[in-house]
Design a protein around this motif. Structure first.
Motif, PDB file in Angstrom:
ATOM      1  N   HIS A   6       0.838  -1.201   0.000  1.00 53.83           N
ATOM      2  CA  HIS A   6       0.000   0.000   0.000  1.00 53.83           C
ATOM      3  C   HIS A   6       0.876   1.255   0.000  1.00 53.83           C
ATOM      4  N   LEU A   7       1.873   1.263   0.871  1.00 51.71           N
ATOM      5  CA  LEU A   7       2.760   2.419   0.968  1.00 51.71           C
ATOM      6  C   LEU A   7       3.464   2.675  -0.365  1.00 51.71           C
ATOM      7  N   MET A   8       3.952   1.623  -1.001  1.00 55.57           N
ATOM      8  CA  MET A   8       4.686   1.772  -2.250  1.00 55.57           C
ATOM      9  C   MET A   8       3.796   2.342  -3.359  1.00 55.57           C
ATOM     10  N   ILE A   9       2.577   1.851  -3.490  1.00 63.77           N
ATOM     11  CA  ILE A   9       1.723   2.362  -4.573  1.00 63.77           C
ATOM     12  C   ILE A   9       1.315   3.811  -4.308  1.00 63.77           C
ATOM     13  N   LEU A  10       1.077   4.164  -3.039  1.00 65.86           N
ATOM     14  CA  LEU A  10       0.716   5.550  -2.723  1.00 65.86           C
ATOM     15  C   LEU A  10       1.900   6.490  -2.944  1.00 65.86           C
ATOM     16  N   GLU A  11       3.082   6.085  -2.561  1.00 64.39           N
ATOM     17  CA  GLU A  11       4.256   6.934  -2.787  1.00 64.39           C
ATOM     18  C   GLU A  11       4.553   7.094  -4.273  1.00 64.39           C
ATOM     19  N   ARG A  12       4.437   5.995  -5.029  1.00 67.78           N
ATOM     20  CA  ARG A  12       4.670   6.091  -6.480  1.00 67.78           C
ATOM     21  C   ARG A  12       3.601   6.947  -7.151  1.00 67.78           C
ATOM     22  N   ALA A  13       2.350   6.823  -6.709  1.00 63.81           N
ATOM     23  CA  ALA A  13       1.273   7.661  -7.249  1.00 63.81           C
ATOM     24  C   ALA A  13       1.546   9.131  -6.944  1.00 63.81           C
ATOM     25  N   ALA A  14       1.944   9.429  -5.718  1.00 66.67           N
ATOM     26  CA  ALA A  14       2.221  10.814  -5.315  1.00 66.67           C
ATOM     27  C   ALA A  14       3.349  11.419  -6.147  1.00 66.67           C
ATOM     28  N   ASN A  15       4.318  10.612  -6.522  1.00 67.67           N
ATOM     29  CA  ASN A  15       5.450  11.105  -7.306  1.00 67.67           C
ATOM     30  C   ASN A  15       5.081  11.482  -8.741  1.00 67.67           C
ATOM     31  N   LEU A  16       3.871  11.128  -9.169  1.00 72.84           N
ATOM     32  CA  LEU A  16       3.421  11.465 -10.523  1.00 72.84           C
ATOM     33  C   LEU A  16       2.822  12.867 -10.608  1.00 72.84           C
ATOM     34  N   GLU A  72     -11.933   3.858 -19.719  1.00 72.06           N
ATOM     35  CA  GLU A  72     -13.071   4.693 -20.120  1.00 72.06           C
ATOM     36  C   GLU A  72     -12.931   6.133 -19.636  1.00 72.06           C
ATOM     37  N   PHE A  73     -12.033   6.378 -18.681  1.00 76.81           N
ATOM     38  CA  PHE A  73     -11.860   7.722 -18.134  1.00 76.81           C
ATOM     39  C   PHE A  73     -10.738   8.506 -18.820  1.00 76.81           C
ATOM     40  N   LYS A  74     -10.139   7.898 -19.846  1.00 78.76           N
ATOM     41  CA  LYS A  74      -9.044   8.572 -20.548  1.00 78.76           C
ATOM     42  C   LYS A  74      -9.500   9.844 -21.258  1.00 78.76           C
ATOM     43  N   ASP A  75     -10.815  10.038 -21.378  1.00 79.51           N
ATOM     44  CA  ASP A  75     -11.314  11.266 -21.993  1.00 79.51           C
ATOM     45  C   ASP A  75     -11.210  12.463 -21.039  1.00 79.51           C
ATOM     46  N   ILE A  76     -11.019  12.200 -19.738  1.00 74.88           N
ATOM     47  CA  ILE A  76     -10.926  13.313 -18.781  1.00 74.88           C
ATOM     48  C   ILE A  76      -9.643  13.310 -17.945  1.00 74.88           C
ATOM     49  N   VAL A  77      -8.954  12.156 -17.860  1.00 79.09           N
ATOM     50  CA  VAL A  77      -7.708  12.062 -17.088  1.00 79.09           C
ATOM     51  C   VAL A  77      -6.727  11.127 -17.794  1.00 79.09           C
ATOM     52  N   GLU A  78      -5.469  11.258 -17.418  1.00 79.26           N
ATOM     53  CA  GLU A  78      -4.478  10.267 -17.814  1.00 79.26           C
ATOM     54  C   GLU A  78      -4.656   9.077 -16.877  1.00 79.26           C
ATOM     55  N   VAL A  79      -4.673   7.867 -17.415  1.00 80.38           N
ATOM     56  CA  VAL A  79      -4.850   6.670 -16.594  1.00 80.38           C
ATOM     57  C   VAL A  79      -3.522   5.917 -16.555  1.00 80.38           C
ATOM     58  N   VAL A  80      -3.040   5.678 -15.334  1.00 72.82           N
ATOM     59  CA  VAL A  80      -1.753   4.994 -15.135  1.00 72.82           C
ATOM     60  C   VAL A  80      -1.992   3.769 -14.269  1.00 72.82           C
ATOM     61  N   TYR A  81      -1.488   2.619 -14.733  1.00 78.18           N
ATOM     62  CA  TYR A  81      -1.573   1.378 -13.967  1.00 78.18           C
ATOM     63  C   TYR A  81      -0.163   1.041 -13.462  1.00 78.18           C
ATOM     64  N   LEU A  82       0.007   1.055 -12.153  1.00 81.56           N
ATOM     65  CA  LEU A  82       1.322   0.774 -11.566  1.00 81.56           C
ATOM     66  C   LEU A  82       1.430  -0.696 -11.166  1.00 81.56           C
ATOM     67  N   PRO A  83       2.609  -1.285 -11.342  1.00 81.16           N
ATOM     68  CA  PRO A  83       2.804  -2.673 -10.911  1.00 81.16           C
ATOM     69  C   PRO A  83       2.619  -2.800  -9.399  1.00 81.16           C
TER      70      PRO A  83
END
Length: 129
Positions: A17-27, A102-113
């Motif tokens: 959980h910590l890793m995905i939140l930190e990586r998301a925050a870095n974007l 389906e949300f790519k019309d309003i945001v960039e969608v990123v899938y993190l490992p």
């Protein structure tokens, strides 16, 4: 300012959980986290989380990489949450790859490992042994 948003249960908070939140925050510059309500979790998984909604909110809100936490009441409201929080980037784990395109019309969608070898399900199974 780039706003990043992600969603999850975040039950039995762990290293993954910590890793995905930190990586998301870095974007971006700000990270908004939607915590799935207890009722939504029951509807998705036929069980309530170990930690209550309020406990999970408190844990995630305490992280310095998180700007704001809100309760996700329904999966069908994702678009409304993205618009309400003026998100620029939606981040999800790669186990959801393609499911939020389906949300790519309003945001960039990123899938993190995902972080290998750890999940709440694995932790629950270990505890029950």
């Amino acid at each position: 300012m780039k706003r990043v948003i992600t969603f999850g249960t975040f039950d039995l908070f762990h290293y993954g959980h910590l890793m995905i939140l930190e990586r998301a925050a870095n974007l971006g510059d700000e990270l908004f986290v939607g915590i799935s309500s207890d009722e939504l979790n029951f509807a998705k998984k036929a069980r309530y989380p170990i930690y209550t909604q309020m406990e999970r909110i408190a844990i995630v809100k305490a992280l310095k990489c998180v700007t704001e936490v809100f309760v996700e009441q329904s999966l069908e409201l994702k678009r409304e949450y993205l618009l309400k929080y003026n998100a620029d980037i939606l981040v999800m784990g790669d186990d959801w790859k393609g499911k939020f395109d389906e949300f790519k019309d309003i945001v960039e969608v990123v899938y993190l490992p995902r972080t290998p070898s750890i999940s709440t399900t694995i932790l629950i199974e270990k505890i029950q042994i």
